[in-house]
Design a protein around this motif. Structure first.
Motif, PDB file in Angstrom:
ATOM      1  N   SER A  91      90.882   6.204  75.046  1.00 14.10           N
ATOM      2  CA  SER A  91      91.770   7.362  75.121  1.00 14.10           C
ATOM      3  C   SER A  91      91.386   8.345  74.031  1.00 14.10           C
ATOM      4  N   SER A  92      91.233   9.596  74.418  1.00 12.59           N
ATOM      5  CA  SER A  92      90.838  10.631  73.461  1.00 12.59           C
ATOM      6  C   SER A  92      91.862  11.758  73.462  1.00 12.59           C
ATOM      7  N   LEU A  93      92.244  12.167  72.273  1.00 14.18           N
ATOM      8  CA  LEU A  93      93.059  13.363  72.090  1.00 14.18           C
ATOM      9  C   LEU A  93      92.285  14.270  71.163  1.00 14.18           C
ATOM     10  N   TYR A  94      92.204  15.566  71.524  1.00 11.65           N
ATOM     11  CA  TYR A  94      91.382  16.475  70.751  1.00 11.65           C
ATOM     12  C   TYR A  94      91.807  17.915  71.017  1.00 11.65           C
ATOM     13  N   PHE A  95      91.430  18.798  70.089  1.00  7.31           N
ATOM     14  CA  PHE A  95      91.643  20.225  70.291  1.00  7.31           C
ATOM     15  C   PHE A  95      90.491  20.783  71.107  1.00  7.31           C
ATOM     16  N   TRP A  96      90.798  21.571  72.110  1.00  3.37           N
ATOM     17  CA  TRP A  96      89.776  22.273  72.879  1.00  3.37           C
ATOM     18  C   TRP A  96      90.309  23.649  73.235  1.00  3.37           C
ATOM     19  N   LYS A  97      89.647  24.657  72.716  1.00  2.00           N
ATOM     20  CA  LYS A  97      90.018  26.048  72.942  1.00  2.00           C
ATOM     21  C   LYS A  97      91.480  26.313  72.577  1.00  2.00           C
ATOM     22  N   GLY A  98      91.882  25.758  71.410  1.00  2.00           N
ATOM     23  CA  GLY A  98      93.204  26.012  70.870  1.00  2.00           C
ATOM     24  C   GLY A  98      94.319  25.148  71.435  1.00  2.00           C
ATOM     25  N   GLU A  99      94.011  24.275  72.354  1.00  2.00           N
ATOM     26  CA  GLU A  99      95.019  23.414  72.986  1.00  2.00           C
ATOM     27  C   GLU A  99      94.709  21.947  72.708  1.00  2.00           C
ATOM     28  N   ILE A 100      95.750  21.130  72.656  1.00  2.00           N
ATOM     29  CA  ILE A 100      95.554  19.688  72.540  1.00  2.00           C
ATOM     30  C   ILE A 100      95.287  19.147  73.932  1.00  2.00           C
ATOM     31  N   GLU A 101      94.154  18.482  74.075  1.00  3.67           N
ATOM     32  CA  GLU A 101      93.752  17.881  75.347  1.00  3.67           C
ATOM     33  C   GLU A 101      93.841  16.362  75.227  1.00  3.67           C
ATOM     34  N   GLU A 102      93.987  15.712  76.360  1.00  2.00           N
ATOM     35  CA  GLU A 102      94.014  14.253  76.415  1.00  2.00           C
ATOM     36  C   GLU A 102      93.143  13.817  77.580  1.00  2.00           C
ATOM     37  N   ALA A 103      92.277  12.811  77.332  1.00  2.00           N
ATOM     38  CA  ALA A 103      91.358  12.364  78.379  1.00  2.00           C
ATOM     39  C   ALA A 103      91.054  10.883  78.206  1.00  2.00           C
ATOM     40  N   THR A 104      90.616  10.286  79.282  1.00  2.00           N
ATOM     41  CA  THR A 104      90.083   8.933  79.241  1.00  2.00           C
ATOM     42  C   THR A 104      88.571   9.065  79.305  1.00  2.00           C
ATOM     43  N   GLU A 105      87.893   8.500  78.333  1.00  2.00           N
ATOM     44  CA  GLU A 105      86.445   8.624  78.244  1.00  2.00           C
ATOM     45  C   GLU A 105      85.822   7.247  78.063  1.00  2.00           C
ATOM     46  N   THR A 106      84.505   7.218  78.130  1.00  2.00           N
ATOM     47  CA  THR A 106      83.738   6.004  77.910  1.00  2.00           C
ATOM     48  C   THR A 106      82.887   6.223  76.672  1.00  2.00           C
ATOM     49  N   LEU A 107      82.937   5.289  75.756  1.00  2.00           N
ATOM     50  CA  LEU A 107      82.243   5.424  74.471  1.00  2.00           C
ATOM     51  C   LEU A 107      80.937   4.652  74.475  1.00  2.00           C
ATOM     52  N   LEU A 108      79.862   5.316  74.065  1.00  2.00           N
ATOM     53  CA  LEU A 108      78.582   4.655  73.855  1.00  2.00           C
ATOM     54  C   LEU A 108      78.400   4.377  72.368  1.00  2.00           C
ATOM     55  N   LEU A 109      78.014   3.153  72.031  1.00  2.00           N
ATOM     56  CA  LEU A 109      77.591   2.794  70.666  1.00  2.00           C
ATOM     57  C   LEU A 109      76.098   2.533  70.757  1.00  2.00           C
ATOM     58  N   ILE A 110      75.331   3.426  70.212  1.00  2.00           N
ATOM     59  CA  ILE A 110      73.880   3.389  70.355  1.00  2.00           C
ATOM     60  C   ILE A 110      73.260   2.936  69.041  1.00  2.00           C
ATOM     61  N   LYS A 111      72.471   1.858  69.085  1.00  2.00           N
ATOM     62  CA  LYS A 111      71.800   1.354  67.888  1.00  2.00           C
ATOM     63  C   LYS A 111      70.360   1.842  67.888  1.00  2.00           C
ATOM     64  N   THR A 112      69.987   2.531  66.804  1.00  2.00           N
ATOM     65  CA  THR A 112      68.670   3.142  66.735  1.00  2.00           C
ATOM     66  C   THR A 112      68.172   3.197  65.299  1.00  2.00           C
ATOM     67  N   LYS A 113      66.946   3.688  65.133  1.00  2.00           N
ATOM     68  CA  LYS A 113      66.413   3.936  63.795  1.00  2.00           C
ATOM     69  C   LYS A 113      66.918   5.307  63.344  1.00  2.00           C
ATOM     70  N   THR A 114      67.180   5.436  62.079  1.00  2.00           N
ATOM     71  CA  THR A 114      67.644   6.700  61.524  1.00  2.00           C
ATOM     72  C   THR A 114      66.642   7.822  61.825  1.00  2.00           C
ATOM     73  N   SER A 115      65.382   7.490  61.820  1.00  2.00           N
ATOM     74  CA  SER A 115      64.348   8.493  62.074  1.00  2.00           C
ATOM     75  C   SER A 115      64.389   9.038  63.501  1.00  2.00           C
ATOM     76  N   LYS A 116      65.097   8.360  64.407  1.00  2.00           N
ATOM     77  CA  LYS A 116      65.177   8.806  65.802  1.00  2.00           C
ATOM     78  C   LYS A 116      66.481   9.521  66.138  1.00  2.00           C
ATOM     79  N   VAL A 117      67.399   9.617  65.181  1.00  2.00           N
ATOM     80  CA  VAL A 117      68.717  10.199  65.465  1.00  2.00           C
ATOM     81  C   VAL A 117      68.613  11.656  65.910  1.00  2.00           C
ATOM     82  N   LEU A 118      67.777  12.443  65.285  1.00  2.00           N
ATOM     83  CA  LEU A 118      67.642  13.853  65.656  1.00  2.00           C
ATOM     84  C   LEU A 118      67.108  14.006  67.080  1.00  2.00           C
ATOM     85  N   MET A 119      66.071  13.243  67.430  1.00  2.00           N
ATOM     86  CA  MET A 119      65.537  13.290  68.802  1.00  2.00           C
ATOM     87  C   MET A 119      66.577  12.821  69.802  1.00  2.00           C
TER      88      MET A 119
END
Length: 157
Positions: A91-119
């Protein structure tokens, strides 16, 4: 006054030996991060210990599980990460364009090398359906050495 100092005819000029010292100190200051990283990597190779900050976990919210799976597969195929967890129905609550929005989302936890984060971040911006995708990373401070080695092997080209 020593012979070197007597060669400087104008008052206020630094002696050549002082200039050399300043140059050495400046170079050492500028090279410290690189030298520190190299020394930590050398220490890690010799002792088999982990260098803090070598890996990162990247968090990305997706609108649904199918899009999350598609992004996760593409990331793994491109060797931008070694492992991705998909956490459905956050469950996500966040500001978007000045309004509080609520959504159901799917979260990715991605394990990587720090050197690849920018790419990885750039790639996610290209394929993600959100106008501004949530992409942020946290450095891994410590971890199980064998698992972290496995992560490295999973991202080799």
């Amino acid at each position: 006054m020593d012979r070197l100092g007597s060669r400087c005819s104008l008052p206020g000029y630094l002696r050549p030996s002082v200039l050399i010292c300043l140059l050495i100190l400046t170079a050492a200051f500028l090279m410290y991060p690189m030298l520190r990283t190299l020394s930590l990597q050398l220490h890690s190779a010799i002792t088999g210990s982990y260098v803090s900050g070598t890996h990162a976990i990247v968090f990305v919210n997706c609108p649904n599980e199918q899009i999350a799976r598609d992004i996760a597969r593409a990331i793994l195929e491109k060797k931008l990460a070694a492992s991705v967890n998909i956490l459905p129905k956050t469950s996500s609550l966040y500001f978007w364009k000045g309004e509080i929005e609520e959504a159901t989302e799917t979260l990715l936890l991605i394990k990587t090398k720090t050197s690849k984060v920018l790419m990885l971040s750039s790639y996610i911006r290209l394929v993600h359906p959100f106008e501004i995708p949530e992409v942020f990373s946290l450095l891994v401070d410590q971890g199980e050495v064998h698992y972290l080695k496995w992560l490295e092997e999973g991202m080799e080209d």
